[in-house]
Structures are given as C-alpha cells and as structure tokens.
Design a protein around this motif. Sequence first.
Motif, mmCIF file in Angstrom:
data_model
loop_
_atom_site.group_PDB
_atom_site.id
_atom_site.type_symbol
_atom_site.label_atom_id
_atom_site.label_comp_id
_atom_site.label_asym_id
_atom_site.label_seq_id
_atom_site.Cartn_x
_atom_site.Cartn_y
_atom_site.Cartn_z
ATOM 1 N N GLY A 125 0.840 -1.191 0.000
ATOM 2 C CA GLY A 125 0.000 0.000 0.000
ATOM 3 C C GLY A 125 0.870 1.234 0.000
ATOM 4 N N GLN A 126 0.460 2.259 -0.723
ATOM 5 C CA GLN A 126 1.283 3.465 -0.783
ATOM 6 C C GLN A 126 1.062 4.345 0.435
ATOM 7 N N ALA A 127 2.180 4.932 0.905
ATOM 8 C CA ALA A 127 2.158 5.749 2.112
ATOM 9 C C ALA A 127 3.127 6.915 1.944
ATOM 10 N N LEU A 128 3.077 7.812 2.923
ATOM 11 C CA LEU A 128 3.967 8.969 2.926
ATOM 12 C C LEU A 128 5.073 8.794 3.951
ATOM 13 N N MET A 129 6.264 9.204 3.594
ATOM 14 C CA MET A 129 7.382 9.285 4.530
ATOM 15 C C MET A 129 7.770 10.751 4.678
ATOM 16 N N THR A 130 8.024 11.150 5.927
ATOM 17 C CA THR A 130 8.433 12.521 6.207
ATOM 18 C C THR A 130 9.543 12.514 7.256
ATOM 19 N N PRO A 131 10.245 13.645 7.414
ATOM 20 C CA PRO A 131 11.165 13.757 8.551
ATOM 21 C C PRO A 131 10.406 13.583 9.853
ATOM 22 N N ILE A 132 11.058 13.097 10.872
ATOM 23 C CA ILE A 132 10.411 12.750 12.129
ATOM 24 C C ILE A 132 9.710 13.946 12.773
#
Length: 258
Positions: A125-132
């Motif tokens: 499934g597609q998701a978002l990654m961001t800085p913590i």
Amino acid sequence: MKRCIIALISIISIFLTTACNQQPSNLMENILKNDKIVVGVKFDSKPFGYKDQNGQLQGFDVDLAKKIAKDILGDENKVEFVEVTPASRILTLTSGKVDMIIATMSITPQRQQIVNFSIPYYVAGQALMTPINSDIEGLTDLRDKKVIVVLGTTAERNIKQLVPSSIIKGYKSDYDAFSALKSGKGDALINDDTILAGLVADNKNFKILSKRYTQEPYAIAFRQDEESNSLRLSVNHILEHMQLNGELNRLKNKWIDF
C-alpha cells in the motif's frame, strides 16, 4: 539459363516459405537449454531487492527468483540477476535482456497493455514518509509542498491525481529519492509502504505515516508474446503452490516486519 533462373527462384521460394512457417522459439525451452533464468530485480530497494554490506544481493524478490529457478532448473543458483529501476524495467523486459521482471511491480491497466503479469505474490500500500519532526499528517497537507517520487512508479501517477497542486520532484531510483528527502529537497516522499519500511529501518530520523492510499498488487512481468506463455504458466503454478503451502507467507515474515 532459363533452368538456372527457375532453380534460383525455387530456392528463394523454399527459403521464404521456411522462414514464414518457422514457429517462435519457446522461452521455457531456451531456459532449460541454457540452464539459466535471467531475472530483472532492483538493487536498491530493501527489503525486496538490495545489496548488503558485503555486496551480496538479498531480498524478498531475490529469494522468489531463486525459488523459481530451483523449481524449474533444480538449483536456486541457476539465476542471473540484472539490475532494473522503475523507469527501466519494462524496456529491459521488452528488449529481451531478461526473461522476467521481479521488482515490486504493481499490476495496472496501463502496464497490462505492454506486458503480461503473473498472479500477484504480494499486496503493498502506498504511504507517505516525512522527517520525524514534520507537521505533515496526510495528503491534505501536501498542497503546494514538494513531494518526492520515483519516476515510472504508480506513486508518481497517484500523487498527481490526488494532490494536483503539489510540486513533484522525480528521481530515477528509491535510493536517489530517499537521498533527496534526506538532503531537504522535498517535504515528503510517497512510495509503497514496504519500500519505505526498508528505508526507515536504517534511518530513524524519518517516519511513515499510518494512512495507506492504495493497494499495490505486486506481480512478475513477462513479455507479451507466445514464446513467454509457457514460462508464465509455470511461474503461476509455482506461485499458487507457494500460496497453498505457506512459502509466500514465510518469505513475507522473513523480510517484512510490519
């Protein structure tokens, strides 16, 4: 002289008739003859296909290719791996450089017009990654933000549809995309959750948001020609058997820990 011309015409006619009636070579027969399967995989997408600290190719897709080689040729080592990226994998396949592609490739209607797929072997499934420390919580926060994608992926297409006001920053590979995020060239990265999990595992300064925006059925890709049909059918049989006896689940538990 006349007889020589007639004989020459006959020879040419036989040659053309033979060429026209020649059946396309069978890919499975070629594999058995060469005693080797050539598979396109990613080299930078942990945990599916990547090189470890010793330079050895590892991952879910790599193990799957070895299993197919073992079932068809009796030896998991009778597989040659060729590096592909999301942007290059279809061309690598259709140009004949590999027999199949096992590289986190999702089934889509657009791709089905160009290649044939096996039955799915995994659903991501597609998701978002961001800085913590990012305050981005979902797609609605991406308006006018820089979103990093890997070129040639469904994530690139999806983010353009879901958040058309976002600023797309495209890169050729998962490694390049993540490097761009780490260097501050984007506010978020969208990709399959399995790939993001592999990146986060070694980089605790980033997080994966909980929401999943799509379902991505991974499958093995083959050329759309008659000579590949028997190989695709054999691979489907192998995948079905792996589903029934739990081998696909064991691969998942080995490589994916979320």
